[in-house]
Design a protein around this motif. Structure first.
Motif, short mmCIF file in Angstrom:
data_model
loop_
_atom_site.label_atom_id
_atom_site.label_comp_id
_atom_site.label_asym_id
_atom_site.label_seq_id
_atom_site.Cartn_x
_atom_site.Cartn_y
_atom_site.Cartn_z
N SER A 214 -0.97 6.25 4.54
CA SER A 214 -0.34 7.20 5.46
C SER A 214 0.37 6.43 6.57
O SER A 214 0.17 5.22 6.75
CB SER A 214 -1.40 8.11 6.08
OG SER A 214 -2.27 7.36 6.90
N LEU B 246 0.60 4.16 -1.04
CA LEU B 246 -0.03 5.47 -0.81
C LEU B 246 -0.61 5.60 0.60
O LEU B 246 -1.18 6.64 0.94
CB LEU B 246 -1.15 5.69 -1.85
CG LEU B 246 -0.71 5.69 -3.32
CD1 LEU B 246 -1.90 5.94 -4.23
CD2 LEU B 246 0.37 6.74 -3.57
N SER C 237 0.85 -1.20 0.00
CA SER C 237 0.00 0.00 0.00
C SER C 237 0.89 1.24 0.00
O SER C 237 1.00 1.95 1.01
CB SER C 237 -0.92 0.00 1.23
OG SER C 237 -1.70 -1.16 1.30
#
Length: 288
Positions: free
Chosen positions: A140, A138, A136
């Motif tokens: 945060s 992207l 993942s």
């Protein structure tokens, strides 16, 4: 698994209602007739794919003759409200993985085959974070923290009373570098310590397995998989791919996976020899 995630709760409730129905010997059609709905709706309810109204739950509990404890738990699950917004648990877990989390937490035995990376239950935080970040890119920092925490929380099954975890890990997973030498050394040291747990049987399938009478050393499983054994519902197979997961339900398919695991384990090293191999590979990461 204690959580208020509505989708996870729905799956838990569905599994519970199915167990209660099967304990009475009633077919899904009888439950459907009792509620005045279709058997398809009962199937969706029991598989966590359709929300169940509290009055429907009460009616089914009466039909199944559920005791006070089961009734209280089922009604508690049925009372969990729909989310108004996505919560932290939902953010960290894909929809298709939630069913596995419920099944894993309730399993009495897990048979796991992994060939490319160390399986999730045996991962360290740094190893897990590297894999999750790669999957993942992207996400945060907060989302990654949630995902790592969730993965670490799952490891409680390794010390759960009455549960047994048997893992066949291909030697390739020890050599594929995830996160660099320090991360790998930490991960393999962790694996060595885990081999001391009474609930865990960790076998390494070496690059050069010894010959067996049934040619198990030449047997190939083309995908990683998990076979979960549950007391009331029998065995369930979980096969994950890049985008989702499959749960084969055909009894012959489940038996094929069970046989495959036995053959892989037969070709693998015993637990003590597996620990020694892990230790030898771990030293290589210190020398590089």
């Amino acid at each position: 698994m204690a959580t208020d995630d509505p989708q996870v709760v729905l799956i838990q409730l569905g599994i519970m209602l199915r167990r209660l129905r099967e304990a009475t010997g009633l077919p899904a059609s009888a439950a459907a007739a009792h509620l005045g709905c279709s058997p398809a709706k009962i199937s969706k309810m029991e598989n966590g794919k359709q929300r169940i109204q509290p009055d429907e739950v009460s009616s089914l509990l009466e039909l199944y003759g559920a005791d006070d404890s089961a009734t209280a738990e089922a009604l508690r699950l049925a009372a969990v409200p729909k989310p108004r917004r996505r919560g932290t648990y939902r953010d960290s877990v894909p929809d298709w993985f939630r069913r596995f989390l419920v099944l894993e937490s309730e399993a009495t035995e897990l048979l796991i085959y992994e060939y490319e990376v160390v399986t999730g239950l045996l991962q360290t935080k740094n190893y897990a974070r590297t894999l999750l970040e790669a999957g993942s890119p992207l996400a945060s920092h907060r989302e990654l923290d949630q995902q790592v925490e969730m993965r670490m929380n799952r490891t409680s099954i390794l010390t759960k009373e009455g549960a047994l975890v048997s893992v066949v890990l291909h030697e390739a997973a020890l050599h594929r570098v995830i996160g660099g030498n320090d991360v790998m050394r930490e991960q393999l040291d962790h694996l060595q310590k885990l081999t001391e747990l009474p609930n865990l049987q960790l076998h390494v399938l070496p690059f050069r397995p010894a010959a067996t009478p049934n040619k198990d050393e030449a047997f190939i499983a083309k995908a990683a998989f998990v076979l979960l054994k549950l007391e009331s519902t029998g065995a369930v197979v979980y096969v994950e791919d890049v985008a989702a997961a499959n749960y084969p339900e055909d009894a012959n398919v489940i038996q094929a996976y069970a046989t495959a695991f036995q053959r892989l384990r037969t070709a693998s090293l015993p637990v003590d020899e597996s620990a020694k191999l892990i230790g030898r590979v771990a030293k290589q990461y210190s020398e590089r």
